[in-house]
Design a protein around this motif. Structure first.
Motif, PDB file in Angstrom:
ATOM      1  N   HIS A   1      -5.293   0.689  -2.393  1.00  0.00           N
ATOM      2  CA  HIS A   1      -5.119   0.058  -3.700  1.00  0.00           C
ATOM      3  C   HIS A   1      -5.183  -1.460  -3.531  1.00  0.00           C
ATOM      4  O   HIS A   1      -4.599  -2.010  -2.610  1.00  0.00           O
ATOM      5  CB  HIS A   1      -3.763   0.477  -4.284  1.00  0.00           C
TER       6      HIS A   1
ATOM      7  N   ALA B   1       0.828  -1.209   0.000  1.00  0.00           N
ATOM      8  CA  ALA B   1       0.000   0.000   0.000  1.00  0.00           C
ATOM      9  C   ALA B   1       0.863   1.259   0.000  1.00  0.00           C
ATOM     10  O   ALA B   1       0.516   2.258  -0.646  1.00  0.00           O
ATOM     11  CB  ALA B   1      -0.931  -0.008   1.209  1.00  0.00           C
TER      12      ALA B   1
ATOM     13  N   HIS C   1      -4.513  -5.446  -4.422  1.00  0.00           N
ATOM     14  CA  HIS C   1      -3.390  -6.236  -4.932  1.00  0.00           C
ATOM     15  C   HIS C   1      -3.840  -7.664  -5.180  1.00  0.00           C
ATOM     16  O   HIS C   1      -4.582  -8.240  -4.384  1.00  0.00           O
ATOM     17  CB  HIS C   1      -2.227  -6.223  -3.932  1.00  0.00           C
TER      18      HIS C   1
ATOM     19  N   GLN D   1       3.449   1.791  -1.464  1.00  0.00           N
ATOM     20  CA  GLN D   1       3.946   2.067  -2.811  1.00  0.00           C
ATOM     21  C   GLN D   1       2.922   2.875  -3.605  1.00  0.00           C
ATOM     22  O   GLN D   1       3.219   3.372  -4.683  1.00  0.00           O
ATOM     23  CB  GLN D   1       4.265   0.763  -3.539  1.00  0.00           C
ATOM     24  N   HIS D   2       1.715   3.005  -3.053  1.00  0.00           N
ATOM     25  CA  HIS D   2       0.625   3.747  -3.694  1.00  0.00           C
ATOM     26  C   HIS D   2       0.132   4.803  -2.712  1.00  0.00           C
ATOM     27  O   HIS D   2      -1.032   4.804  -2.314  1.00  0.00           O
ATOM     28  CB  HIS D   2      -0.530   2.802  -4.052  1.00  0.00           C
ATOM     29  N   LYS D   3       1.007   5.704  -2.300  1.00  0.00           N
ATOM     30  CA  LYS D   3       0.656   6.669  -1.248  1.00  0.00           C
ATOM     31  C   LYS D   3      -0.554   7.525  -1.624  1.00  0.00           C
ATOM     32  O   LYS D   3      -1.232   8.035  -0.748  1.00  0.00           O
ATOM     33  CB  LYS D   3       1.844   7.534  -0.898  1.00  0.00           C
ATOM     34  N   ASP D   4      -0.811   7.677  -2.911  1.00  0.00           N
ATOM     35  CA  ASP D   4      -1.989   8.431  -3.321  1.00  0.00           C
ATOM     36  C   ASP D   4      -3.272   7.621  -3.120  1.00  0.00           C
ATOM     37  O   ASP D   4      -4.375   8.170  -3.134  1.00  0.00           O
ATOM     38  CB  ASP D   4      -1.871   8.881  -4.781  1.00  0.00           C
ATOM     39  N   ASN D   5      -3.138   6.301  -2.943  1.00  0.00           N
ATOM     40  CA  ASN D   5      -4.292   5.424  -2.703  1.00  0.00           C
ATOM     41  C   ASN D   5      -3.818   4.204  -1.913  1.00  0.00           C
ATOM     42  O   ASN D   5      -3.555   3.151  -2.484  1.00  0.00           O
ATOM     43  CB  ASN D   5      -4.941   4.989  -4.020  1.00  0.00           C
ATOM     44  N   VAL D   6      -3.733   4.347  -0.591  1.00  0.00           N
ATOM     45  CA  VAL D   6      -3.227   3.261   0.245  1.00  0.00           C
ATOM     46  C   VAL D   6      -4.191   2.080   0.309  1.00  0.00           C
ATOM     47  O   VAL D   6      -3.843   1.029   0.837  1.00  0.00           O
ATOM     48  CB  VAL D   6      -2.866   3.738   1.672  1.00  0.00           C
TER      49      VAL D   6
ATOM     50  N   SER E   1      -7.308  -5.718  -0.486  1.00  0.00           N
ATOM     51  CA  SER E   1      -6.780  -4.425  -0.044  1.00  0.00           C
ATOM     52  C   SER E   1      -7.024  -4.271   1.449  1.00  0.00           C
ATOM     53  O   SER E   1      -7.869  -4.954   2.033  1.00  0.00           O
ATOM     54  CB  SER E   1      -7.443  -3.279  -0.808  1.00  0.00           C
TER      55      SER E   1
END
Length: 102
Positions: free
Chosen positions: A33, A24, A35, A26-31, A72
């Motif tokens: 996200h 998560a 997988h 790695q996707h700080k704009d959408n934690v 997620s």
């Protein structure tokens, strides 16, 4: 023996939560996200039943499943894993997960 089995399960599920947290982040704009379960399994090969742990975490409201294979963190799971990561890093003398992402 039951207490020990419970401790092992908690270690396993916490490990999965930390993996999802690391992904998560790695996707700080959408934690939140999602997988693919294959990505999670790839990070835990042969260690334990990832799908079983994910279902236990889902029952506790820590993760949610999207479709057939994507997972997620929930808000509850994100906050718990963030605290867990900070505690681990504090014990190790690190501050890797010092993030404002929420």
């Amino acid at each position: 023996a039951i207490r020990m089995a419970g401790s092992k399960t908690k270690l396993k599920t916490d490990g999965i939560l930390l993996t999802l947290f690391e992904l998560a982040m790695q996707h700080k704009d959408n934690v939140f996200h999602k997988h693919n379960v294959k990505a999670i399994v790839a990070l835990h090969p042969g260690r334990y039943k990832v799908c079983r742990c994910l279902k236990k975490l889902q029952a506790r409201g820590m993760v949610k499943k999207s479709g057939h294979v994507d997972w997620s963190l929930t808000e509850k799971g994100f906050e718990y894993s963030k605290k867990l990561a900070k505690q681990i890093n504090k014990n190790l003398g690190k501050e890797i997960y010092d993030s404002d992402a929420t």
